[in-house]
Write a protein that holds these residues in place. Structure first.
Motif, PDB file in Angstrom:
ATOM      1  N   THR A 241       0.851  -1.168   0.034  1.00 35.13           N
ATOM      2  CA  THR A 241       0.133   0.072   0.044  1.00 35.13           C
ATOM      3  C   THR A 241       0.725   1.413  -0.030  1.00 35.13           C
ATOM      4  O   THR A 241       1.978   1.281   0.679  1.00 35.13           O
ATOM      5  N   LEU A 242       0.384   2.227  -0.941  1.00 33.55           N
ATOM      6  CA  LEU A 242       1.125   3.638  -0.719  1.00 33.55           C
ATOM      7  C   LEU A 242       0.279   4.279   0.175  1.00 33.55           C
ATOM      8  O   LEU A 242      -1.064   4.207   0.314  1.00 33.55           O
ATOM      9  N   ARG A 243       1.025   5.073   0.932  1.00 39.02           N
ATOM     10  CA  ARG A 243       0.005   5.898   2.066  1.00 39.02           C
ATOM     11  C   ARG A 243       0.699   7.217   2.239  1.00 39.02           C
ATOM     12  O   ARG A 243       1.977   7.355   2.124  1.00 39.02           O
ATOM     13  N   LEU A 244      -0.100   8.220   2.074  1.00 36.72           N
ATOM     14  CA  LEU A 244       0.056   9.634   1.969  1.00 36.72           C
ATOM     15  C   LEU A 244       0.493  10.028   3.337  1.00 36.72           C
ATOM     16  O   LEU A 244      -0.495   9.787   4.390  1.00 36.72           O
ATOM     17  N   GLY A 245       1.528  10.672   3.703  1.00 30.84           N
ATOM     18  CA  GLY A 245       2.119  11.172   5.186  1.00 30.84           C
ATOM     19  C   GLY A 245       1.718  12.449   5.328  1.00 30.84           C
ATOM     20  O   GLY A 245       1.182  13.397   4.420  1.00 30.84           O
ATOM     21  N   PRO A 246       2.484  13.156   6.278  1.00 29.52           N
ATOM     22  CA  PRO A 246       2.309  14.559   6.486  1.00 29.52           C
ATOM     23  C   PRO A 246       3.219  15.227   5.156  1.00 29.52           C
ATOM     24  O   PRO A 246       3.901  14.811   4.889  1.00 29.52           O
ATOM     25  N   LEU A 247       2.301  16.219   4.799  1.00 26.99           N
ATOM     26  CA  LEU A 247       2.773  17.137   3.421  1.00 26.99           C
ATOM     27  C   LEU A 247       3.061  16.368   2.561  1.00 26.99           C
ATOM     28  O   LEU A 247       3.779  16.519   1.362  1.00 26.99           O
ATOM     29  N   ASN A 248       2.049  15.190   2.300  1.00 29.68           N
ATOM     30  CA  ASN A 248       2.040  14.106   1.134  1.00 29.68           C
ATOM     31  C   ASN A 248       3.136  13.364   0.593  1.00 29.68           C
ATOM     32  O   ASN A 248       3.335  13.055  -0.493  1.00 29.68           O
ATOM     33  N   ALA A 249       4.069  13.136   1.849  1.00 28.10           N
ATOM     34  CA  ALA A 249       5.229  12.363   1.480  1.00 28.10           C
ATOM     35  C   ALA A 249       4.494  11.099   1.312  1.00 28.10           C
ATOM     36  O   ALA A 249       3.835  10.718   2.145  1.00 28.10           O
ATOM     37  N   ILE A 250       5.063  10.303   0.391  1.00 29.18           N
ATOM     38  CA  ILE A 250       4.496   8.842  -0.071  1.00 29.18           C
ATOM     39  C   ILE A 250       5.347   7.838   0.815  1.00 29.18           C
ATOM     40  O   ILE A 250       6.679   7.662   0.554  1.00 29.18           O
ATOM     41  N   GLY A 251       4.638   7.175   1.520  1.00 30.13           N
ATOM     42  CA  GLY A 251       5.173   5.935   2.272  1.00 30.13           C
ATOM     43  C   GLY A 251       4.658   4.593   1.909  1.00 30.13           C
ATOM     44  O   GLY A 251       3.867   4.567   0.905  1.00 30.13           O
ATOM     45  N   TYR A 252       5.337   3.313   2.128  1.00 30.90           N
ATOM     46  CA  TYR A 252       5.076   1.952   1.816  1.00 30.90           C
ATOM     47  C   TYR A 252       4.883   1.273   3.021  1.00 30.90           C
ATOM     48  O   TYR A 252       5.237   1.272   3.947  1.00 30.90           O
ATOM     49  N   VAL A 253       3.705   0.605   2.956  1.00 31.74           N
ATOM     50  CA  VAL A 253       3.003  -0.231   3.831  1.00 31.74           C
ATOM     51  C   VAL A 253       2.827  -1.686   3.407  1.00 31.74           C
ATOM     52  O   VAL A 253       1.832  -1.690   2.424  1.00 31.74           O
ATOM     53  N   ARG A 254       3.233  -2.699   3.848  1.00 36.25           N
ATOM     54  CA  ARG A 254       2.717  -4.103   3.811  1.00 36.25           C
ATOM     55  C   ARG A 254       2.837  -4.807   4.873  1.00 36.25           C
ATOM     56  O   ARG A 254       3.371  -5.023   5.664  1.00 36.25           O
ATOM     57  N   ASP A 255       1.328  -5.504   4.884  1.00 32.86           N
ATOM     58  CA  ASP A 255       0.864  -6.341   5.975  1.00 32.86           C
ATOM     59  C   ASP A 255       1.106  -5.569   7.373  1.00 32.86           C
ATOM     60  O   ASP A 255       1.656  -5.877   8.392  1.00 32.86           O
ATOM     61  N   GLY A 256       0.687  -4.234   7.311  1.00 37.42           N
ATOM     62  CA  GLY A 256       0.653  -3.418   8.410  1.00 37.42           C
ATOM     63  C   GLY A 256       1.747  -2.987   8.705  1.00 37.42           C
ATOM     64  O   GLY A 256       1.715  -2.265   9.804  1.00 37.42           O
ATOM     65  N   LYS A 257       2.875  -3.091   8.133  1.00 38.57           N
ATOM     66  CA  LYS A 257       4.099  -2.824   8.490  1.00 38.57           C
ATOM     67  C   LYS A 257       4.648  -1.672   7.581  1.00 38.57           C
ATOM     68  O   LYS A 257       4.583  -1.902   6.383  1.00 38.57           O
ATOM     69  N   VAL A 258       5.337  -0.602   8.262  1.00 39.28           N
ATOM     70  CA  VAL A 258       5.686   0.561   7.594  1.00 39.28           C
ATOM     71  C   VAL A 258       7.029   0.026   7.013  1.00 39.28           C
ATOM     72  O   VAL A 258       7.834  -0.310   7.731  1.00 39.28           O
ATOM     73  N   MET A 259       7.393   0.459   5.742  1.00 43.64           N
ATOM     74  CA  MET A 259       8.477  -0.072   5.045  1.00 43.64           C
ATOM     75  C   MET A 259       9.368   1.148   4.709  1.00 43.64           C
ATOM     76  O   MET A 259       8.510   2.366   4.479  1.00 43.64           O
ATOM     77  N   LYS A 260      10.798   1.156   4.617  1.00 41.91           N
ATOM     78  CA  LYS A 260      11.470   2.361   4.543  1.00 41.91           C
ATOM     79  C   LYS A 260      11.568   2.623   2.822  1.00 41.91           C
ATOM     80  O   LYS A 260      11.898   3.898   2.591  1.00 41.91           O
TER      81      LYS A 260
END
Length: 375
Positions: free
Chosen positions: A125-144
């Motif tokens: 999953t792509l997830r928008l964070g603060p100020l719309n920074a794109i982060g990565y999530v798989r199986d509920g865990k945030v990836m670098k």
């Protein structure tokens, strides 16, 4: 496309049909290359590129032109881009602000700011964070970083996904940068929105949701007088500094509160809330240095002491982020002042001269600050 025509010939006959037959992706590509065209030996290509986007006439084309208007160092491209934005707004019968803010793309992110990506044998999953920074999530865990391709993954899906992420990251960054400018200007000018429109256009929009959560807003009456400060929390609820719900009534409007409107107690309470919940300001609001008229420093030196000589590139970056426009060229083609309109106020910063096309490697020195009021 325009880029192909650009490489093949010097005439412009093949450019303008792109405004009719080109796909949105091709127009986006043209928009990204406007400064390349403007810097070519064929001087007119920059103007042709702007005209293509203006004639294409979509909201997306207007946002591209507006971005170039604010970030390019080239005078001709800056003013042509702005003229193109006004041309599109006029053709659609709306204001420039309405044109640039309505129908913002979602890039298929849902209301929570999430988008599922399929590589074939794995999903994340792509997830928008603060100020719309794109982060990565798989199986509920945030990836670098983005998950690596597996042998069992579909090559075509992976290629398409990576291309989409690259394009979306660049476009989201551009949109966020532009919206930051507009919201900061709205704070200065007291611009307000109907509550229902604000909820639809910003609070429920995936790209705007995290951005507006980093600001303190205010419910105000029809005359613009502040009634109640609030912030949008993670549950899309309007809450005050104590995390209590805030209700709005028909006829009220929403605007961004300038810190000078807050009492010391309110400012302290909201600052504490942002620190406790680790909320990142979308732009300096609570942390902004603001002086009321009776507290204005008696001598200009009190302000100048806070300013240092800075490299030319850094100085230009500061001006751009603060919404200043470069002034007219003077002797030797140098620019010696920059201006900004804030509601009825006209701010002029005088500084040592420079030419934005040529970095001289020298520091820029502030020479004066003048504030005048229309009328």
């Amino acid at each position: 496309g325009l880029g192909d025509v650009y490489k093949r010939q010097d005439s412009d006959w093949g450019i303008y049909p792109q405004a009719i037959i080109a796909s949105p992706a091709r127009i986006e590509e043209t928009g990204r290359k406007l400064e390349t065209y403007a810097s070519s030996q064929s001087y007119g290509w920059g103007a042709h590129g702007v005209n293509v986007l203006a004639r294409y006439g979509t909201d997306a084309a207007a946002r591209i032109l507006d971005d170039w208007h604010h970030k390019t160092r080239r005078d001709a491209l800056r003013w042509r881009a702005r003229r193109g934005v006004h041309q599109i707004a006029q053709s659609q019968g709306v204001s420039v602000e309405e044109l640039l803010e309505r129908s913002l793309p979602t890039f298929d992110f849902d209301a929570r700011g999430e988008l599922e990506i399929d590589f074939g044998s794995q999903r994340f999953t792509l997830r928008l964070g603060p100020l719309n920074a794109i982060g990565y999530v798989r199986d509920g865990k945030v990836m670098k970083s983005m998950p690596s391709k597996r042998v069992a993954d579909d090559d075509e899906l992976v290629t398409q996904a990576k291309a989409f992420i690259k394009r979306a990251r660049a476009d989201i960054k551009r949109i966020t940068r532009a919206q930051r400018r507009r919201f900061e200007s709205a704070m200065f000018t007291g611009r307000s929105w109907e509550v229902s429109l604000w909820l639809e256009r910003y609070a429920r929009h995936p790209l705007m949701r995290s951005f507006i959560q980093g600001l303190v807003w205010g419910l105000c009456d029809a005359e613009g007088a502040l009634v109640t400060p609030f912030q949008l929390d993670e549950s899309y609820e309007l809450v005050d500094a104590k995390d209590d719900s805030v209700a709005w009534t028909e006829g009220q409007r929403v605007r961004i509160i300038h810190p000078i409107e807050m009492t010391p107690a309110q400012l302290s309470a909201w600052t504490e809330r942002f620190m406790d919940f680790e909320i990142i300001e979308s732009f300096p609001q609570l942390t902004r240095h603001a002086y009321k008229r009776d507290a204005w420093p008696e001598r200009g030196e009190a302000l100048y002491m806070r300013l240092e000589r800075v490299p030319e590139k850094v100085f230009l970056g500061h001006l751009n982020r603060q919404g200043y426009q470069l002034g007219a060229r003077e002797d030797a083609g140098l620019i010696n002042a920059s201006t900004k309109q804030v509601g009825p106020y006209h701010i002029t910063i005088s500084h040592s001269g420079f030419s934005p096309e040529f970095e001289m490697g020298q520091d820029i020195e502030l020479e004066g600050l003048d504030i005048s009021m229309d009328g």
